[in-house]
Design a protein around this motif. Sequence first.
Motif, PDB file in Angstrom:
ATOM      1  N   PHE A  75       0.825  -1.206   0.000  1.00 29.67           N
ATOM      2  CA  PHE A  75       0.000   0.000   0.000  1.00 29.67           C
ATOM      3  C   PHE A  75       0.865   1.265   0.000  1.00 29.67           C
ATOM      4  O   PHE A  75       0.613   2.214  -0.753  1.00 29.67           O
ATOM      5  CB  PHE A  75      -0.913  -0.040   1.230  1.00 29.67           C
ATOM      6  CG  PHE A  75      -1.800   1.155   1.403  1.00 29.67           C
ATOM      7  CD1 PHE A  75      -2.830   1.419   0.527  1.00 29.67           C
ATOM      8  CD2 PHE A  75      -1.602   2.021   2.480  1.00 29.67           C
ATOM      9  CE1 PHE A  75      -3.658   2.524   0.702  1.00 29.67           C
ATOM     10  CE2 PHE A  75      -2.419   3.118   2.664  1.00 29.67           C
ATOM     11  CZ  PHE A  75      -3.447   3.365   1.768  1.00 29.67           C
ATOM     12  N   LEU A  76       1.904   1.275   0.822  1.00 27.95           N
ATOM     13  CA  LEU A  76       2.759   2.456   0.911  1.00 27.95           C
ATOM     14  C   LEU A  76       3.661   2.596  -0.317  1.00 27.95           C
ATOM     15  O   LEU A  76       3.909   3.710  -0.792  1.00 27.95           O
ATOM     16  CB  LEU A  76       3.607   2.381   2.176  1.00 27.95           C
ATOM     17  CG  LEU A  76       2.835   2.448   3.500  1.00 27.95           C
ATOM     18  CD1 LEU A  76       3.794   2.370   4.677  1.00 27.95           C
ATOM     19  CD2 LEU A  76       1.989   3.704   3.590  1.00 27.95           C
ATOM     20  N   LEU A  77       4.136   1.488  -0.847  1.00 25.83           N
ATOM     21  CA  LEU A  77       4.979   1.549  -2.042  1.00 25.83           C
ATOM     22  C   LEU A  77       4.202   2.045  -3.253  1.00 25.83           C
ATOM     23  O   LEU A  77       4.738   2.766  -4.097  1.00 25.83           O
ATOM     24  CB  LEU A  77       5.579   0.166  -2.324  1.00 25.83           C
ATOM     25  CG  LEU A  77       6.647  -0.313  -1.329  1.00 25.83           C
ATOM     26  CD1 LEU A  77       6.987  -1.774  -1.581  1.00 25.83           C
ATOM     27  CD2 LEU A  77       7.899   0.545  -1.413  1.00 25.83           C
ATOM     28  N   GLU A  78       2.927   1.665  -3.333  1.00 26.23           N
ATOM     29  CA  GLU A  78       2.088   2.174  -4.417  1.00 26.23           C
ATOM     30  C   GLU A  78       1.917   3.684  -4.280  1.00 26.23           C
ATOM     31  O   GLU A  78       1.946   4.419  -5.285  1.00 26.23           O
ATOM     32  CB  GLU A  78       0.732   1.487  -4.390  1.00 26.23           C
ATOM     33  CG  GLU A  78      -0.267   1.984  -5.420  1.00 26.23           C
ATOM     34  CD  GLU A  78       0.133   1.678  -6.839  1.00 26.23           C
ATOM     35  OE1 GLU A  78      -0.431   2.306  -7.757  1.00 26.23           O
ATOM     36  OE2 GLU A  78       1.005   0.801  -7.035  1.00 26.23           O
ATOM     37  N   GLY A  79       1.750   4.154  -3.051  1.00 24.11           N
ATOM     38  CA  GLY A  79       1.650   5.591  -2.836  1.00 24.11           C
ATOM     39  C   GLY A  79       2.933   6.309  -3.225  1.00 24.11           C
ATOM     40  O   GLY A  79       2.899   7.388  -3.827  1.00 24.11           O
ATOM     41  N   ARG A  80       4.068   5.723  -2.858  1.00 20.69           N
ATOM     42  CA  ARG A  80       5.344   6.336  -3.234  1.00 20.69           C
ATOM     43  C   ARG A  80       5.474   6.454  -4.741  1.00 20.69           C
ATOM     44  O   ARG A  80       5.947   7.462  -5.271  1.00 20.69           O
ATOM     45  CB  ARG A  80       6.496   5.495  -2.675  1.00 20.69           C
ATOM     46  CG  ARG A  80       7.870   6.084  -2.950  1.00 20.69           C
ATOM     47  CD  ARG A  80       8.971   5.131  -2.510  1.00 20.69           C
ATOM     48  NE  ARG A  80       9.007   3.919  -3.325  1.00 20.69           N
ATOM     49  CZ  ARG A  80       9.871   2.915  -3.139  1.00 20.69           C
ATOM     50  NH1 ARG A  80      10.761   2.990  -2.151  1.00 20.69           N
ATOM     51  NH2 ARG A  80       9.836   1.853  -3.904  1.00 20.69           N
ATOM     52  N   ARG A 158      -0.887   8.375   3.059  1.00 23.62           N
ATOM     53  CA  ARG A 158      -1.171   6.976   3.393  1.00 23.62           C
ATOM     54  C   ARG A 158      -0.478   6.626   4.707  1.00 23.62           C
ATOM     55  O   ARG A 158       0.688   6.961   4.902  1.00 23.62           O
ATOM     56  CB  ARG A 158      -0.691   6.039   2.286  1.00 23.62           C
ATOM     57  CG  ARG A 158      -1.340   6.317   0.922  1.00 23.62           C
ATOM     58  CD  ARG A 158      -0.914   5.282  -0.093  1.00 23.62           C
ATOM     59  NE  ARG A 158      -1.483   5.566  -1.406  1.00 23.62           N
ATOM     60  CZ  ARG A 158      -1.887   4.639  -2.272  1.00 23.62           C
ATOM     61  NH1 ARG A 158      -1.774   3.353  -1.950  1.00 23.62           N
ATOM     62  NH2 ARG A 158      -2.386   4.969  -3.448  1.00 23.62           N
ATOM     63  N   VAL A 159      -1.219   5.929   5.571  1.00 19.09           N
ATOM     64  CA  VAL A 159      -0.706   5.559   6.891  1.00 19.09           C
ATOM     65  C   VAL A 159      -1.002   4.089   7.140  1.00 19.09           C
ATOM     66  O   VAL A 159      -2.091   3.594   6.819  1.00 19.09           O
ATOM     67  CB  VAL A 159      -1.348   6.413   8.007  1.00 19.09           C
ATOM     68  CG1 VAL A 159      -0.812   6.007   9.380  1.00 19.09           C
ATOM     69  CG2 VAL A 159      -1.106   7.893   7.755  1.00 19.09           C
ATOM     70  N   ARG A 191      -7.312  15.174   8.038  1.00 18.90           N
ATOM     71  CA  ARG A 191      -6.122  15.432   7.220  1.00 18.90           C
ATOM     72  C   ARG A 191      -6.167  14.670   5.895  1.00 18.90           C
ATOM     73  O   ARG A 191      -5.162  14.605   5.190  1.00 18.90           O
ATOM     74  CB  ARG A 191      -4.874  15.068   8.028  1.00 18.90           C
ATOM     75  CG  ARG A 191      -4.617  16.072   9.151  1.00 18.90           C
ATOM     76  CD  ARG A 191      -3.833  15.473  10.287  1.00 18.90           C
ATOM     77  NE  ARG A 191      -3.601  16.482  11.340  1.00 18.90           N
ATOM     78  CZ  ARG A 191      -4.520  16.834  12.236  1.00 18.90           C
ATOM     79  NH1 ARG A 191      -5.738  16.288  12.206  1.00 18.90           N
ATOM     80  NH2 ARG A 191      -4.242  17.743  13.157  1.00 18.90           N
ATOM     81  N   LYS A 192      -7.321  14.062   5.597  1.00 18.65           N
ATOM     82  CA  LYS A 192      -7.557  13.355   4.332  1.00 18.65           C
ATOM     83  C   LYS A 192      -6.535  12.257   4.083  1.00 18.65           C
ATOM     84  O   LYS A 192      -6.095  12.033   2.943  1.00 18.65           O
ATOM     85  CB  LYS A 192      -7.595  14.341   3.158  1.00 18.65           C
ATOM     86  CG  LYS A 192      -8.651  15.421   3.306  1.00 18.65           C
ATOM     87  CD  LYS A 192      -8.744  16.279   2.074  1.00 18.65           C
ATOM     88  CE  LYS A 192      -9.751  17.414   2.260  1.00 18.65           C
ATOM     89  NZ  LYS A 192     -11.094  16.920   2.629  1.00 18.65           N
ATOM     90  N   ALA A 193      -6.150  11.571   5.126  1.00 17.71           N
ATOM     91  CA  ALA A 193      -5.205  10.458   5.003  1.00 17.71           C
ATOM     92  C   ALA A 193      -5.979   9.138   4.979  1.00 17.71           C
ATOM     93  O   ALA A 193      -6.973   8.974   5.695  1.00 17.71           O
ATOM     94  CB  ALA A 193      -4.213  10.465   6.158  1.00 17.71           C
ATOM     95  N   THR A 194      -5.518   8.210   4.164  1.00 14.15           N
ATOM     96  CA  THR A 194      -6.089   6.865   4.114  1.00 14.15           C
ATOM     97  C   THR A 194      -5.273   5.977   5.040  1.00 14.15           C
ATOM     98  O   THR A 194      -4.044   5.909   4.930  1.00 14.15           O
ATOM     99  CB  THR A 194      -6.056   6.307   2.691  1.00 14.15           C
ATOM    100  OG1 THR A 194      -6.680   7.237   1.803  1.00 14.15           O
ATOM    101  CG2 THR A 194      -6.786   4.977   2.612  1.00 14.15           C
TER     102      THR A 194
END
Length: 529
Positions: A75-80, A158-159, A191-194
């Motif tokens: 999930f985080l790598l896709e965001g990066r 993303r968190v 803060r509109k974070a997923t």
Amino acid sequence: MSPRRRRWTRLRSASGEVMSTEDHPGVPSPLPQSLRISTGIVGLDDILGGGLVPGRLYLVEGAPGAGKTTLGLHFLLEGRARGERGLFITLSETNEELEAVAASHGWSLDGIDFFELSSAENLSSPDREVTLLHPWEVELGETIQLITDQADRVAPTRVVFDSVSEMRLLAEEPLRFRRQVLALKQFFAARKATVLLLEELILNGNGRDLQLLSLSHGVIRLERWTLDFGGARRRVEITKMRGTASREGWHDYKIRTGGIEVFPTLVAAEHVVSFIGEPVASGLTELDALFDGGPLRGTSTLLTGPAGSGKSTLILQYVCAAAARGEHCAVYEFEERLGTMLSRAAKLGLDLQTHIKTGLVTLRQVDPAQIAPGEFAHIIRKEVEENGARLVVIDSLNGYLSAMPQENHLVLQLHELLAYLNQRGVLTLLVNPQHGAVGNLQTSLDLSYLADTVMLLRFFEAEGRIRKALSVIKHRGGPHEDRIREYRIDTHGLRVGEPLTMFRGVLTGTPAYTGDIDPLLEERGANPT
């Protein structure tokens, strides 16, 4: 910030440098304009209807080893990759452990911020013994404050929390735990974070703990179990998703080098294409005449008979004829060794090896102990949609069924697979061995109702020789010959003879001679005409 609190935390920057929590300003990244954001796993996005709704809190629950941390890293790598800021808050693992997980998949974690909370060293701190508050009140309050402070500095889109089980232990009371999770949900929503909350499956005395289930916008459940023989199986289910549609039920997935691969359950109705259902020729005029030209495209043909009766040879005849016409064929072999099959085909004059080299034939040995039904369906679907396979062979159904002895509803999955292939205009050839050699033969599972065409192969004895008989007992695509013919397999290939009109009881394996024996095939000479 007190010295003790600074010992608790380390924040790693995008460049990998460990710094204090006060040295990282962070800049918010813009949210994507689309209505969904990808999880980084194609199959999971498909199940979710395109991905996750941004700005929401989701629960990912599962037993140890199910792949929760790997999913969070996806999930985080896709965001990066999309230029979004990501924050991994680890409450139970160290940064070094996470880096080891990433390295096992060949990933680099550069560009992702990690916040490690290590409270173990503080449990024995003398400072905790001189407070008027309960220790858990101090611990949890400081933990939440540290998390929100770092989130404000990093400003992630993303968190990932891994795992919130630690927060539950710190809260001690269910009500306090719920309030803190709700506060975090509202904090990140503003803060509109997923957010993905990773959670071990925990049961209380009345069943599953429902605290996080009710607070989450969606719930992704990962399951892992071990078979009596073979590798572990894994599957995923979307148990909750507010306001959006998702594929219901369980879906197989695997964790291999490179990450998680999810295989969405095949739904044949979603893959209908238009095609012409013309007959598929075998290259043998006498054999094609049994079907009034051959089995039709968009149908399935079942070859059933005892071992050694020539089922696989008949299959190879169709494969080589289709490849000679320039059609792509895919053969999935559960039982026979590929080397043996290639050698046998060459001795029969079937140039299978050349068609494999040109890419017109894909020949794959299926490991019975290492494949799940969803993965097998995914492999076939990929062959059809990406490589344009027009003929698919499964040899054999006994191997397919015995490869997955602890799976439920295998027949339903096979029915859906055949329906998919039919609606894509693919001719499917299925081999179904029977127990025994002659007489009253039995099959482990009657699947003839699934097939559009059924070919029955039998041994019979005549003139002191074991011979083979072939008949078509079902053909939904049109008329078929109802007579029984002898066929022969030798170094000159496969031949189909005249109808066995002078024999009675051929299908029983013990025929009675009633007339002339001339219709029987004899061995060809060195120079057949």
